[in-house]
Structure formats: structure tokens, C-alpha cells
Design a protein around this motif. Structure first.
Motif, PDB file in Angstrom:
ATOM      1  N   MET A  19       0.839  -1.179   0.000  1.00 59.08           N
ATOM      2  CA  MET A  19       0.000   0.000   0.000  1.00 59.08           C
ATOM      3  C   MET A  19       0.886   1.245   0.000  1.00 59.08           C
ATOM      4  O   MET A  19       1.868   1.315   0.724  1.00 59.08           O
ATOM      5  N   SER A  20       0.531   2.209  -0.846  1.00 61.88           N
ATOM      6  CA  SER A  20       1.371   3.403  -0.962  1.00 61.88           C
ATOM      7  C   SER A  20       1.071   4.401   0.157  1.00 61.88           C
ATOM      8  O   SER A  20       0.021   4.364   0.784  1.00 61.88           O
ATOM      9  N   ARG A  21       2.002   5.268   0.390  1.00 58.92           N
ATOM     10  CA  ARG A  21       1.896   6.276   1.449  1.00 58.92           C
ATOM     11  C   ARG A  21       0.809   7.273   1.102  1.00 58.92           C
ATOM     12  O   ARG A  21       0.654   7.690  -0.022  1.00 58.92           O
ATOM     13  N   ARG A  22       0.026   7.676   2.090  1.00 56.73           N
ATOM     14  CA  ARG A  22      -1.020   8.685   1.935  1.00 56.73           C
ATOM     15  C   ARG A  22      -0.605   9.918   2.740  1.00 56.73           C
ATOM     16  O   ARG A  22      -0.122   9.803   3.861  1.00 56.73           O
ATOM     17  N   TYR A  23      -0.789  11.084   2.172  1.00 55.84           N
ATOM     18  CA  TYR A  23      -0.418  12.341   2.811  1.00 55.84           C
ATOM     19  C   TYR A  23      -1.669  13.097   3.252  1.00 55.84           C
ATOM     20  O   TYR A  23      -2.633  13.191   2.504  1.00 55.84           O
ATOM     21  N   THR A  24      -1.634  13.660   4.443  1.00 54.55           N
ATOM     22  CA  THR A  24      -2.717  14.509   4.935  1.00 54.55           C
ATOM     23  C   THR A  24      -2.491  15.921   4.393  1.00 54.55           C
ATOM     24  O   THR A  24      -1.475  16.199   3.752  1.00 54.55           O
ATOM     25  N   TYR A  25      -3.427  16.822   4.656  1.00 53.18           N
ATOM     26  CA  TYR A  25      -3.270  18.205   4.209  1.00 53.18           C
ATOM     27  C   TYR A  25      -1.932  18.820   4.651  1.00 53.18           C
ATOM     28  O   TYR A  25      -1.189  19.336   3.811  1.00 53.18           O
ATOM     29  N   PRO A  26      -1.585  18.768   5.943  1.00 51.04           N
ATOM     30  CA  PRO A  26      -0.320  19.393   6.357  1.00 51.04           C
ATOM     31  C   PRO A  26       0.912  18.736   5.715  1.00 51.04           C
ATOM     32  O   PRO A  26       1.855  19.423   5.319  1.00 51.04           O
ATOM     33  N   GLU A  27       0.895  17.416   5.582  1.00 50.95           N
ATOM     34  CA  GLU A  27       2.033  16.711   4.982  1.00 50.95           C
ATOM     35  C   GLU A  27       2.147  17.034   3.494  1.00 50.95           C
ATOM     36  O   GLU A  27       3.251  17.262   2.987  1.00 50.95           O
ATOM     37  N   ALA A  50       1.014  19.728   1.969  1.00 51.21           N
ATOM     38  CA  ALA A  50       1.433  21.128   1.840  1.00 51.21           C
ATOM     39  C   ALA A  50       2.937  21.267   2.043  1.00 51.21           C
ATOM     40  O   ALA A  50       3.599  22.002   1.307  1.00 51.21           O
ATOM     41  N   ALA A  51       3.483  20.554   3.003  1.00 51.47           N
ATOM     42  CA  ALA A  51       4.926  20.599   3.246  1.00 51.47           C
ATOM     43  C   ALA A  51       5.691  20.027   2.051  1.00 51.47           C
ATOM     44  O   ALA A  51       6.711  20.579   1.634  1.00 51.47           O
ATOM     45  N   GLU A  52       5.202  18.921   1.487  1.00 49.98           N
ATOM     46  CA  GLU A  52       5.864  18.305   0.325  1.00 49.98           C
ATOM     47  C   GLU A  52       5.841  19.237  -0.885  1.00 49.98           C
ATOM     48  O   GLU A  52       6.810  19.317  -1.628  1.00 49.98           O
ATOM     49  N   LEU A  53       4.709  19.907  -1.090  1.00 47.60           N
ATOM     50  CA  LEU A  53       4.557  20.781  -2.249  1.00 47.60           C
ATOM     51  C   LEU A  53       5.096  22.188  -2.001  1.00 47.60           C
ATOM     52  O   LEU A  53       5.166  23.005  -2.915  1.00 47.60           O
ATOM     53  N   ARG A  54       5.440  22.480  -0.753  1.00 51.30           N
ATOM     54  CA  ARG A  54       5.923  23.796  -0.344  1.00 51.30           C
ATOM     55  C   ARG A  54       4.902  24.886  -0.646  1.00 51.30           C
ATOM     56  O   ARG A  54       5.202  25.911  -1.257  1.00 51.30           O
ATOM     57  N   VAL A  55       3.655  24.617  -0.241  1.00 51.94           N
ATOM     58  CA  VAL A  55       2.573  25.599  -0.339  1.00 51.94           C
ATOM     59  C   VAL A  55       1.881  25.659   1.020  1.00 51.94           C
ATOM     60  O   VAL A  55       2.109  24.814   1.879  1.00 51.94           O
ATOM     61  N   GLU A  56       1.047  26.651   1.197  1.00 48.43           N
ATOM     62  CA  GLU A  56       0.274  26.761   2.427  1.00 48.43           C
ATOM     63  C   GLU A  56      -0.832  25.710   2.439  1.00 48.43           C
ATOM     64  O   GLU A  56      -1.402  25.390   1.393  1.00 48.43           O
ATOM     65  N   ALA A  87       1.374   9.861  -3.492  1.00 45.64           N
ATOM     66  CA  ALA A  87       2.569  10.438  -4.098  1.00 45.64           C
ATOM     67  C   ALA A  87       2.288  10.807  -5.553  1.00 45.64           C
ATOM     68  O   ALA A  87       2.767  11.839  -6.046  1.00 45.64           O
ATOM     69  N   GLU A  88       1.493   9.994  -6.239  1.00 49.46           N
ATOM     70  CA  GLU A  88       1.131  10.278  -7.630  1.00 49.46           C
ATOM     71  C   GLU A  88       0.282  11.550  -7.715  1.00 49.46           C
ATOM     72  O   GLU A  88       0.438  12.352  -8.635  1.00 49.46           O
ATOM     73  N   ASP A  89      -0.633  11.728  -6.751  1.00 48.22           N
ATOM     74  CA  ASP A  89      -1.436  12.949  -6.710  1.00 48.22           C
ATOM     75  C   ASP A  89      -0.541  14.172  -6.561  1.00 48.22           C
ATOM     76  O   ASP A  89      -0.727  15.184  -7.242  1.00 48.22           O
ATOM     77  N   LEU A  90       0.445  14.093  -5.673  1.00 48.24           N
ATOM     78  CA  LEU A  90       1.351  15.219  -5.450  1.00 48.24           C
ATOM     79  C   LEU A  90       2.166  15.512  -6.702  1.00 48.24           C
ATOM     80  O   LEU A  90       2.392  16.679  -7.045  1.00 48.24           O
ATOM     81  N   ASP A  91       2.605  14.473  -7.414  1.00 48.86           N
ATOM     82  CA  ASP A  91       3.344  14.662  -8.671  1.00 48.86           C
ATOM     83  C   ASP A  91       2.467  15.365  -9.704  1.00 48.86           C
ATOM     84  O   ASP A  91       2.923  16.259 -10.417  1.00 48.86           O
ATOM     85  N   ARG A  92       1.201  14.955  -9.782  1.00 48.74           N
ATOM     86  CA  ARG A  92       0.283  15.574 -10.743  1.00 48.74           C
ATOM     87  C   ARG A  92      -0.004  17.026 -10.377  1.00 48.74           C
ATOM     88  O   ARG A  92      -0.062  17.898 -11.253  1.00 48.74           O
ATOM     89  N   ILE A  93      -0.160  17.322  -9.094  1.00 51.17           N
ATOM     90  CA  ILE A  93      -0.386  18.699  -8.650  1.00 51.17           C
ATOM     91  C   ILE A  93       0.827  19.551  -8.998  1.00 51.17           C
ATOM     92  O   ILE A  93       0.702  20.663  -9.510  1.00 51.17           O
ATOM     93  N   ASP A  94       2.008  19.019  -8.737  1.00 49.33           N
ATOM     94  CA  ASP A  94       3.240  19.747  -9.048  1.00 49.33           C
ATOM     95  C   ASP A  94       3.334  20.012 -10.545  1.00 49.33           C
ATOM     96  O   ASP A  94       3.675  21.123 -10.970  1.00 49.33           O
ATOM     97  N   ALA A  95       3.010  19.024 -11.365  1.00 46.19           N
ATOM     98  CA  ALA A  95       3.068  19.197 -12.819  1.00 46.19           C
ATOM     99  C   ALA A  95       2.029  20.215 -13.294  1.00 46.19           C
ATOM    100  O   ALA A  95       2.294  20.981 -14.226  1.00 46.19           O
ATOM    101  N   MET A  96       0.861  20.232 -12.658  1.00 38.59           N
ATOM    102  CA  MET A  96      -0.202  21.168 -13.043  1.00 38.59           C
ATOM    103  C   MET A  96       0.210  22.621 -12.805  1.00 38.59           C
ATOM    104  O   MET A  96      -0.182  23.513 -13.549  1.00 38.59           O
TER     105      MET A  96
END
Length: 84
Positions: free
Chosen positions: A1-9, A11-17, A41-50
Motif C-alpha cells: 500500500m502506498s503512502r497517503r499524505y494529509t493536508y499538512p504533509e 502542503a509541506a511536500e509541495l511547499r505551499v500553504e 505520491a502520484e497525486d502530489l506529482d500531478r499537482i506539481d506538474a499542473m
């Protein structure tokens, strides 16, 4: 199972509020179980690419150029606008 990030985590990974993530959640990839929102992690990659923008190299304008010389300051607020 892949890692799941909460809102604060996430935001920290993406360096946004965290508030930015919450405001834009409808347009961002995420998973929701009940009221709990998580990001993979895939969601965060897609957000970063967007929202990733490469800096563009703009042509610098020389201080004495005609375009810069044609600029005029804006009138003060409340004063009638003059067109010259």
C-alpha cells in the motif's frame, strides 16, 4: 500500500500553504473517504506538474530605449485623468 499524505504533509511536500490546498481542492487530484482527504505520491506529482512553470528569459529593455521613454506615471487617485 502506498503512502497517503494529509493536508499538512502534502502542503509541506509541495511547499505551499495548507490553506491553498484546501481552497483549490476541487481542482486537485486527491482521495476522500468520508470527510478525510488524503493525497498519494502520484497525486502530489500531478499537482506539481499542473502548477509548475519554467522561468522564461525575457528580453531586457535598456534604460534609454524608446519604449521605456514613452512610459508616463499614472494620475493620483481621485484626480481627473488627463490624456496627453
Amino acid at each position: 500500500m502506498s503512502r497517503r499524505y494529509t493536508y499538512p504533509e502534502a502542503a509541506a511536500e509541495l511547499r505551499v500553504e495548507e490553506s491553498w490546498l484546501r481552497r483549490h481542492i476541487k481542482a486537485l487530484p486527491h482521495s476522500k473517504k468520508g470527510r478525510v482527504v488524503t493525497f498519494s505520491a502520484e497525486d502530489l506529482d500531478r499537482i506539481d506538474a499542473m502548477h509548475h512553470h519554467e522561468p522564461s528569459v525575457a528580453k531586457r529593455v535598456a534604460a534609454g530605449s524608446e519604449a521605456l521613454a514613452a512610459l508616463r506615471p499614472l494620475p493620483r487617485r481621485g484626480s481627473p485623468a488627463r490624456i496627453a
